[in-house]
Design an enzyme around this catalytic site. Structure first.
Site, PDB file in Angstrom:
ATOM      1  N   GLY B  71       0.831  -1.201   0.000  1.00 34.45           N
ATOM      2  CA  GLY B  71       0.000   0.000   0.000  1.00 34.45           C
ATOM      3  C   GLY B  71       0.862   1.246   0.000  1.00 34.45           C
ATOM      4  O   GLY B  71       0.535   2.249  -0.636  1.00 34.45           O
ATOM      5  N   SER B 200      -3.930  -2.617  -0.389  1.00 35.69           N
ATOM      6  CA  SER B 200      -2.848  -3.450   0.112  1.00 35.69           C
ATOM      7  C   SER B 200      -3.292  -4.902   0.168  1.00 35.69           C
ATOM      8  O   SER B 200      -4.449  -5.193   0.523  1.00 35.69           O
ATOM      9  CB  SER B 200      -2.478  -2.938   1.507  1.00 35.69           C
ATOM     10  OG  SER B 200      -1.931  -3.964   2.280  1.00 35.69           O
ATOM     11  N   CYS B 326       6.435   5.419  20.659  1.00 34.29           N
ATOM     12  CA  CYS B 326       7.449   5.783  21.638  1.00 34.29           C
ATOM     13  C   CYS B 326       8.791   5.805  20.903  1.00 34.29           C
ATOM     14  O   CYS B 326       9.353   4.756  20.604  1.00 34.29           O
ATOM     15  CB  CYS B 326       7.472   4.725  22.729  1.00 34.29           C
ATOM     16  SG  CYS B 326       8.098   5.327  24.259  1.00 34.29           S
TER      17      CYS B 326
END
Lengths: 84, 391
Positions: B71, B200, B326
């Site tokens: 994708g 995708s 993170c």
């Protein structure tokens, strides 16, 4: 090299940004569907087509009419008349 | 311990039928589809058949489908290729602020290396692009608008037909990233009115490394990968034949199951959302409440760090993802959640559940139970939560 202006075509194939040798493969297929005397217009941005298309026409007995520039679309327009 | 996989937007198992369909093309039927002898023709026929199946799923013509590796590649090809093919018309493109990184960063590439101007269109708090805002953002220099069909992080489905109609009226190309929607909801390129659409393979149950781009017949775009005549001279490189065959099979299966699957996912999502909102205090259900992907449930839990929540959920056998990432030592907040106006601290507590056809109501109930416990646990030692509840 013959330059032409306002050439009327019976069919057009747009090969702009398509990779070599699409400029030979697709016209060969399309010209099969045309009648004798009809004109195929090929749009391409590939410089190599300026040599390849006339050479293909000479080799295969088709008439290369000439080339026109299309500044607006940033491409060449090549014209072939089907001879057989 | 139970194992509940609710991260289908990240990866899906390859469907057994797709796996079986692709297997012969690794060793028995390994020839090159460009080879001009009978065995090569047979491979090309398999690729063409897959193209027909993918085209059928999105109501396109086979010649309007180009196979890619993902994708992300489809998005890059659409955005860069269409923009660069129209340099003479203008150097302005518009993308929504909540696009996938493969659209956002393709746009930034055009901005940095090709002097394009990029408008990052804001969205409403439910994640919708305002059509009138899009209309106002289009200038004489605009050559392309790219707005995703369904958002992978908040689940919102855009009103693509309405947005594309504005672009058509203004003579501007419209691309939509439909990676999250093809195989989940009906996708019809004619009804959507799009010029380019990315999909995708893994989202349909085909293997990773597969994808496709729909491009309207006669539309010009500059290739990303230069070389030979594969994909009719639009994408070089010998085709991933096994992957393409699997994608075709997965598309064929998806088409027959769409309605039933969507209804099942909606039932599960409803149970999950109602369960979470009823059991956990101070939680925000993100995205549009109704106009959303059937199997997508996204939340932000106040006073909780999303990464920690994902970790504890996984310890209890529940696999989900977080919208916030993170990065090294710095906590980075999700741009999508910021774009919908979510408070940056609350956005840290983002969790996204994406359901699949094999999930059950029992699993949804189990997830709510686990979630309730782990959120309680995390909040019990969260200074942010203590401060919040003391206020």
């Amino acid at each position: 090299m013959k330059f032409v202006k306002d050439c009327q075509a019976d069919a057009t194939v747009d090969l702009v940004y398509r990779m070599c040798p699409m400029h030979l493969l697709e016209p060969v297929e399309l010209i099969r569907d045309l009648r004798e005397g009809q004109v195929l217009e090929i749009l391409t941005d590939y410089d190599g087509a300026l040599e390849d298309i006339p050479a293909w026409c000479a080799k295969n007995g088709q008439e290369f009419i000439g080339i026109g520039e299309d500044e607006e679309n940033d491409c060449y327009r090549l014209y072939i008349r089907k001879r057989h | 311990m139970k194992r509940v996989y609710l991260d289908h937007a990240s990866a899906t198992p390859v469907r057994r039928e797709a796996l079986e369909a692709m297997m012969p093309y690794f060793a028995e039927a390994f020839e090159n589809p460009s080879s001009v002898y009978d065995r090569g023709f047979a491979i090309k026929a398999a690729v063409d058949e897959a193209r027909e199946k993918v085209a059928s799923l999105i109501h396109a013509k086979p010649k309007e489908v180009l196979f890619t590796s993902s994708g992300a590649e489809s998005n890059n090809l659409a955005v860069k290729g269409a923009a660069l093919a129209n340099l003479r018309k203008g150097r302005h493109i518009i993308v929504s602020a909540i696009e996938h990184h493969s659209v956002l960063n393709a746009a930034r590439y055009l901005e940095r290396f090709h002097d394009f101007e990029v408008t990052f269109l804001p969205v409403t708090e439910t994640g919708l692009v305002d059509p009138e805002r899009l209309r106002r953002a289009i200038t004489d220099d605009t050559v392309l608008v790219s707005i995703m069909h369904g958002n992978n992080e908040i689940g919102t489905l855009q009103s693509v037909a309405e947005l594309s109609a504005i672009c058509r009226e203004k003579g501007v190309l419209f691309h939509t990233d439909a990676v999250a929607t093809v195989g989940q909801v009906p996708v019809d390129v004619e009804a959507l009115g799009v010029d380019l659409l990315s999909l995708s393979g893994p989202a349909l149950g085909a293997p990773k490394g597969t994808g496709a781009l729909f491009f309207r017949d006669r539309l010009r775009f500059v290739p990303l990968i230069h070389g030979g005549i594969q994909e009719n001279g639009r994408r070089a490189g010998t085709e991933n034949v096994p992957g393409i065959v699997a994608l075709g099979k997965a598309a064929e299966l998806a088409q027959g199951e769409l309605e039933k699957k969507a209804a099942h996912l909606q039932t599960l999502r409803h149970a999950l959302v109602e369960g979470v909102l009823g059991a956990v205090p101070r939680v925000h259900h993100t995205g549009h409440p109704e106009q959303r992907l059937p199997g997508h449930a996204s939340f932000c839990f106040e006073g909780v760090e999303g990464e920690a929540l994902i970790f504890l959920l996984a310890q209890n056998g529940v696999y989900a993802s977080t919208g916030s990432a993170c990065a090294s030592k710095a906590l980075k907040t999700s741009p999508v959640l910021i774009a919908i106006g979510m408070d940056a601290a609350v956005a840290q507590g983002s969790v996204v559940f994406t359901l699949g056809p094999d999930n059950t109501l029992d699993e949804a109930t189990y997830t709510v139970d686990v979630l309730t416990k782990v959120v309680d646990r995390l909040r019990s030692f969260s200074p942010v939560w203590r401060k919040k509840t003391a206020a």
